[in-house]
Design an enzyme around this catalytic site. Structure first.
Site, mmCIF file in Angstrom:
data_model
loop_
_atom_site.group_PDB
_atom_site.id
_atom_site.type_symbol
_atom_site.label_atom_id
_atom_site.label_comp_id
_atom_site.label_asym_id
_atom_site.label_seq_id
_atom_site.Cartn_x
_atom_site.Cartn_y
_atom_site.Cartn_z
ATOM 1 N N THR A 1 0.566 -1.217 0.339
ATOM 2 C CA THR A 1 -0.338 -0.219 0.091
ATOM 3 C C THR A 1 0.680 1.702 -0.047
ATOM 4 O O THR A 1 0.420 1.807 -0.983
ATOM 5 C CB THR A 1 -0.964 -0.439 1.187
ATOM 6 O OG1 THR A 1 -1.455 -1.096 1.429
ATOM 7 C CG2 THR A 1 -1.977 1.487 1.056
ATOM 8 N N VAL A 2 1.833 1.218 1.036
ATOM 9 C CA VAL A 2 3.091 1.882 0.976
ATOM 10 C C VAL A 2 3.804 2.709 0.256
ATOM 11 O O VAL A 2 3.662 3.830 -0.628
ATOM 12 C CB VAL A 2 3.324 1.870 2.747
ATOM 13 C CG1 VAL A 2 4.116 4.191 3.137
ATOM 14 C CG2 VAL A 2 2.038 2.612 3.427
ATOM 15 N N VAL B 1 14.851 20.371 -4.409
ATOM 16 C CA VAL B 1 15.987 19.457 -3.983
ATOM 17 C C VAL B 1 17.803 19.921 -4.652
ATOM 18 O O VAL B 1 18.604 19.673 -4.245
ATOM 19 C CB VAL B 1 15.676 17.834 -3.358
ATOM 20 C CG1 VAL B 1 15.248 18.143 -2.609
ATOM 21 C CG2 VAL B 1 15.843 17.041 -4.892
ATOM 22 N N LYS C 1 6.224 1.951 12.846
ATOM 23 C CA LYS C 1 5.925 2.397 14.132
ATOM 24 C C LYS C 1 6.820 0.832 14.944
ATOM 25 O O LYS C 1 7.351 1.655 15.774
ATOM 26 C CB LYS C 1 4.652 2.835 14.520
ATOM 27 C CG LYS C 1 3.403 1.486 14.556
ATOM 28 C CD LYS C 1 2.251 1.918 13.969
ATOM 29 C CE LYS C 1 2.036 0.116 13.484
ATOM 30 N NZ LYS C 1 1.247 0.298 12.217
ATOM 31 N N GLY D 1 -0.109 8.841 10.143
ATOM 32 C CA GLY D 1 0.407 8.639 8.698
ATOM 33 C C GLY D 1 0.688 9.778 7.616
ATOM 34 O O GLY D 1 1.621 10.546 7.924
ATOM 35 N N ILE E 1 -0.472 12.863 9.363
ATOM 36 C CA ILE E 1 -0.505 15.092 9.085
ATOM 37 C C ILE E 1 1.244 14.299 10.174
ATOM 38 O O ILE E 1 1.603 13.934 10.582
ATOM 39 C CB ILE E 1 -0.870 14.164 10.679
ATOM 40 C CG1 ILE E 1 -2.015 13.898 10.665
ATOM 41 C CG2 ILE E 1 -0.878 15.738 11.692
ATOM 42 C CD1 ILE E 1 -3.279 13.495 11.911
ATOM 43 N N GLU F 1 -7.952 -5.660 10.609
ATOM 44 C CA GLU F 1 -7.186 -6.508 10.052
ATOM 45 C C GLU F 1 -7.767 -8.050 10.222
ATOM 46 O O GLU F 1 -9.105 -7.464 11.695
ATOM 47 C CB GLU F 1 -6.185 -6.549 10.846
ATOM 48 C CG GLU F 1 -4.576 -5.173 11.010
ATOM 49 C CD GLU F 1 -4.056 -5.718 9.510
ATOM 50 O OE1 GLU F 1 -4.243 -6.540 9.021
ATOM 51 O OE2 GLU F 1 -3.772 -4.772 10.253
ATOM 52 N N ASP G 1 -1.174 -0.733 19.395
ATOM 53 C CA ASP G 1 -0.663 0.279 18.117
ATOM 54 C C ASP G 1 -1.033 1.684 18.161
ATOM 55 O O ASP G 1 0.405 2.060 18.375
ATOM 56 C CB ASP G 1 -2.375 -0.156 16.936
ATOM 57 C CG ASP G 1 -1.371 0.560 15.818
ATOM 58 O OD1 ASP G 1 -0.834 0.574 15.182
ATOM 59 O OD2 ASP G 1 -2.242 1.936 15.709
ATOM 60 N N LYS H 1 2.572 3.757 18.783
ATOM 61 C CA LYS H 1 2.598 5.635 18.784
ATOM 62 C C LYS H 1 2.562 6.981 19.777
ATOM 63 O O LYS H 1 3.222 7.482 19.445
ATOM 64 C CB LYS H 1 1.290 6.140 17.887
ATOM 65 C CG LYS H 1 1.112 5.061 16.538
ATOM 66 C CD LYS H 1 0.282 5.011 15.975
ATOM 67 C CE LYS H 1 0.170 4.173 14.751
ATOM 68 N NZ LYS H 1 -1.641 4.362 14.459
#
Ligand SMILES: NC(=O)c1ccc[n+]([C@@H]2O[C@H](COP(=O)([O-])OP(=O)(O)OC[C@H]3O[C@@H](n4cnc5c(N)ncnc54)[C@H](OP(=O)(O)O)[C@@H]3O)[C@@H](O)[C@H]2O)c1
Length: 428
Positions: A13-14, A33, A105, A134, A136, A190, A201, A205
């Protein structure tokens, strides 16, 4: 302009979002950059799996070491997840002078200090914005935006799955199990939801946020953790009737140099901004001594929001590369960690009791609170036709955690208290 070469560990996904943003925003990124950013190699488990992104097959590899040891790769972006392999790869990459961006994390909560020390030793950057909330940019905000302030409280909805479940329970009067099932069907939870619903979880964090916020190395074991699996629809109904919402909050607090960190379902006054954060959204409320109240809100997960944080970290690494200042910032956690005892942790509490329905009961119950110096903000007694007893709802003034535990222990031996149905921390 010599391109900066990136090795991507993971194309799920990421990882897919990272490729999309690096390729789709190439011109903007290069302008910021001063050189193109190129994804040189991508680690996957299975090269022949169908992908929903077009990527040249020769970029894919199933051998992590081909990327970690690649002489031309400057930055490793780790978005494969898991702890043991990723730790090994990242430590080796840092040894080889490669910079690291990760969304992991679990890894940072468990091994952050070791990884950051290795990065410093090798003058490398390790950035991990996407590991909390995510999309933020909360880590950069705590490190840079609050550099001049002293943070005294960080309070967050940092797990979208549990916020989705609690929101549905509140808005539709549904039970925990019904909403969990629906969340699993929709892919928000999940198939084994334990880590989310039992608060682990969120605790991971909060380990990261508290370490950065209070500049001291907070460990997972320092956090008292309770999940949402015991939250009933009746609790939520009572909360609403009294003007509260139930939210799974991570709360990190500091008074003088003493800190406490917890994750628990909490009753939040409806007028507090964090009470209206609904669905899978995340929010982090930060209180600084000088700035006062601030709050940051947005998508806590998802392909593109999470990838945005990663690519912004990548931009920061490449800017540092251009300036030759990677790994020069020093430790973020330079203070000694001093944890509060239960006697020093203070908050308001909500208690729902099932008690004998006869004269004098209320007086005996309030006496127990008085014995442990817990003063009460409100007490409400009401009949409940679905149970043979009476119900008493108590909201305390600020009380210390040890005193509340003693009150609860005393209720066990008090014949008029048949059941302590629920206990919640109260905020706002
Ligand atoms: N999903 C989110 O919204 C989100 C948000 C914030 C943070 N994160 C974090 O980001 C990381 C990635 O999450 P994700 O949702 O993108 O995971 P994912 O969809 O499961 O993708 C994992 C990717 O890593 C590859 N991979 C996994 N284990 C591997 C191994 N041992 N060797 C080689 N390749 C391996 C997989 O290869 P194949 O494709 O071949 O199977 C896949 O491409 C996790 O640490 C997660 O906690 C995710």
């Amino acid at each position: 302009m010599k391109p900066v070469k990136v090795g991507l560990l993971g194309l799920g996904t990421v990882g897919t979002g990272v490729v999309r943003i690096v390729e789709g925003h190439q011109e903007d990124l290069a302008s910021q950059v001063g050189s193109p950013i190129v994804i040189e190699k991508v680690l996957v488990q299975n090269k022949s799996k169908a992908r929903n992104i077009s990527i040249s097959p020769e970029k894919l590899t199933e051998d992590a070491w081909e990327i970690i040891r690649h002489p031309e790769i400057d930055v490793i972006v780790e978005v494969m997840g898991g702890v043991s392999h990723t730790k090994e790869y990242i430590l080796e990459a840092l040894e080889r002078g490669k910079h690291v961006v990760t969304a992991n994390k679990d890894l940072m909560a468990l091994h952050g200090p070791e990884i950051l020390a290795k990065a410093q030793e090798n003058r490398c950057d390790v950035l991990y914005e996407a590991s909390v909330a995510g999309g933020i940019p909360i880590i950069r905000t705590l490190v840079e935006g609050f550099a001049s302030d002293r943070i005294t409280k960080v309070m967050g909805i940092v797990n979208g799955t549990t916020n989705y479940i609690l929101t549905k329970m509140s808005q539709e009067g549904a039970t925990y199990l019904d909403v969990l099932k629906e969340a699993q069907d929709l892919g928000y939870a999940e198939s084994d939801p334990t880590s989310d619903v039992e608060g682990l979880d969120a605790a991971r964090k909060m380990t990261i946020l508290a370490t950065i916020g209070f500049r001291a190395n907070v460990a997972l074991e320092d956090i008292s953790v309770q999940g949402i699996s015991s939250v009933s629809k009746e609790d939520i109904l009572y909360a609403k009737r009294l003007g509260y919402e139930v939210k799974l909050l991570g709360i990190a607090e500091r008074q003088d140099d003493l800190i406490s960190i917890s994750v628990q379902p909490t009753m939040v006054k409806q007028s507090h901004p964090i009470a209206s954060v609904n669905g899978v959204f995340n929010a982090v409320y930060v209180y600084g001594e000088a700035v006062g109240e601030t709050m940051f809100y947005g998508a806590g997960a998802g392909e593109l929001p999470t990838a945005t944080s990663i690519v912004s970290d990548l931009v920061a690494v490449v800017k540092n590369l251009k300036l030759g200042v990677n790994g020069m910032l020093g430790s973020l956690a330079y203070k000694e960690k001093k944890l509060k005892t239960d006697e020093q942790i203070s908050s308001k509490y909500f208690l729902l009791l099932h008690v004998a329905d006869r004269a004098g009961v209320l007086a005996r119950i309030t006496q127990v609170f008085a014995d442990f110096e817990v003063s009460l903000e409100s007490v409400l007694q009401q009949p409940n036709p679905s149970i043979p007893e009476a119900e008493i709802i108590v909201i305390t003034h600020d009380a210390n955690k040890a005193a509340i535990q003693k009150v609860l222990a005393n209720f066990q031996s008090l014949d008029v208290v048949h059941k302590v149905k629920s206990v919640y921390r109260v905020e706002g």
